[in-house]
Motif scaffolding. Structure first.
Motif, PDB file in Angstrom:
ATOM      1  N   UNK A 113       0.829  -1.210   0.000  1.00 51.03           N
ATOM      2  CA  UNK A 113       0.000   0.000   0.000  1.00 51.03           C
ATOM      3  C   UNK A 113       0.858   1.253   0.000  1.00 51.03           C
ATOM      4  N   UNK A 114       1.929   1.221   0.755  1.00 48.70           N
ATOM      5  CA  UNK A 114       2.832   2.380   0.803  1.00 48.70           C
ATOM      6  C   UNK A 114       3.420   2.654  -0.582  1.00 48.70           C
ATOM      7  N   UNK A 115       3.778   1.600  -1.282  1.00 54.34           N
ATOM      8  CA  UNK A 115       4.369   1.760  -2.625  1.00 54.34           C
ATOM      9  C   UNK A 115       3.338   2.284  -3.627  1.00 54.34           C
ATOM     10  N   UNK A 116       2.150   1.683  -3.660  1.00 54.25           N
ATOM     11  CA  UNK A 116       1.165   2.128  -4.643  1.00 54.25           C
ATOM     12  C   UNK A 116       0.605   3.503  -4.285  1.00 54.25           C
ATOM     13  N   UNK A 117       0.561   3.835  -2.985  1.00 54.70           N
ATOM     14  CA  UNK A 117       0.118   5.180  -2.604  1.00 54.70           C
ATOM     15  C   UNK A 117       1.098   6.220  -3.122  1.00 54.70           C
ATOM     16  N   UNK A 118       2.382   5.902  -3.086  1.00 54.65           N
ATOM     17  CA  UNK A 118       3.384   6.837  -3.622  1.00 54.65           C
ATOM     18  C   UNK A 118       3.130   7.074  -5.114  1.00 54.65           C
ATOM     19  N   UNK A 119       2.814   6.022  -5.842  1.00 49.31           N
ATOM     20  CA  UNK A 119       2.507   6.166  -7.265  1.00 49.31           C
ATOM     21  C   UNK A 119       1.216   6.955  -7.460  1.00 49.31           C
ATOM     22  N   UNK A 120       0.185   6.629  -6.685  1.00 50.64           N
ATOM     23  CA  UNK A 120      -1.088   7.345  -6.789  1.00 50.64           C
ATOM     24  C   UNK A 120      -0.912   8.817  -6.437  1.00 50.64           C
ATOM     25  N   UNK A 126       0.757  15.143 -10.397  1.00 55.56           N
ATOM     26  CA  UNK A 126       1.192  15.415 -11.775  1.00 55.56           C
ATOM     27  C   UNK A 126       0.035  15.520 -12.750  1.00 55.56           C
ATOM     28  N   UNK A 127      -1.183  15.354 -12.263  1.00 58.78           N
ATOM     29  CA  UNK A 127      -2.339  15.317 -13.154  1.00 58.78           C
ATOM     30  C   UNK A 127      -2.454  16.533 -14.072  1.00 58.78           C
ATOM     31  N   UNK A 128      -2.229  17.762 -13.585  1.00 58.21           N
ATOM     32  CA  UNK A 128      -2.302  18.898 -14.520  1.00 58.21           C
ATOM     33  C   UNK A 128      -1.328  18.753 -15.697  1.00 58.21           C
ATOM     34  N   UNK A 129      -0.108  18.306 -15.428  1.00 60.57           N
ATOM     35  CA  UNK A 129       0.874  18.126 -16.507  1.00 60.57           C
ATOM     36  C   UNK A 129       0.494  16.967 -17.417  1.00 60.57           C
TER      37      UNK A 129
END
Length: 143
Positions: A113-120, A126-129
């Motif tokens: 969860x810690x790893x995928x939360x970092x990606x999320x 970064x969504x605007x970019x």
């Protein structure tokens, strides 16, 4: 100039513990690699969201369904079964009427969860970019 994987300070590829090192060895990229199934479960849209939600606390099925907008009962049940099978989620069933079932992360699940939360988090930040890049690509294709 040819660079060797054994250049000073660089570990040999077969001893490299990083994901890139493992990929270079071909294990993750091999069709028969068992990690592919786990990768599919953890990085699926619903897998990521279930892990992120369960990272906060123990949840009942209905709470998870309400927290993860858009997931069907079938997909949530299937995702929970996959993650439970991979040892990332514990399903706790209480012997009461009506049935009471809770889901929580295992220690391994907390790591995932810690790893995928970092990606999320990166995606959200970064969504605007990302949206700008998508718009640029659409404009280029339409010209």
């Amino acid at each position: 100039m040819k660079v060797s994987a054994k250049a000073s300070g660089t570990p040999a590829i077969d001893k490299d513990p990083t994901l890139l090192g493992r990929m270079r060895r071909g294990k993750l990229l091999a069709a028969a690699c068992p990690s592919r199934e786990v990768l599919k479960h953890v990085t699926s849209r619903w897998g990521v969201l279930v892990l992120v939600v369960l990272e906060t606390r123990v949840h009942r099925f209905s709470e998870l369904r309400r927290a993860i907008d858009g997931v069907s009962e079938r997909m949530l049940a299937q995702t929970l079964q996959w993650l439970e099978g991979d040892g990332l989620v514990d399903r706790i069933a209480y012997d009461v009427v009506p049935p009471h079932v809770e889901y929580r992360l295992t220690p391994l699940g907390r790591e995932a969860a810690k790893k995928v939360r970092a990606l999320a988090d990166w995606i959200e930040g970064s969504l605007p970019r990302i949206l700008e890049a998508q718009d640029e690509r659409k404009t280029e294709r339409s010209q």
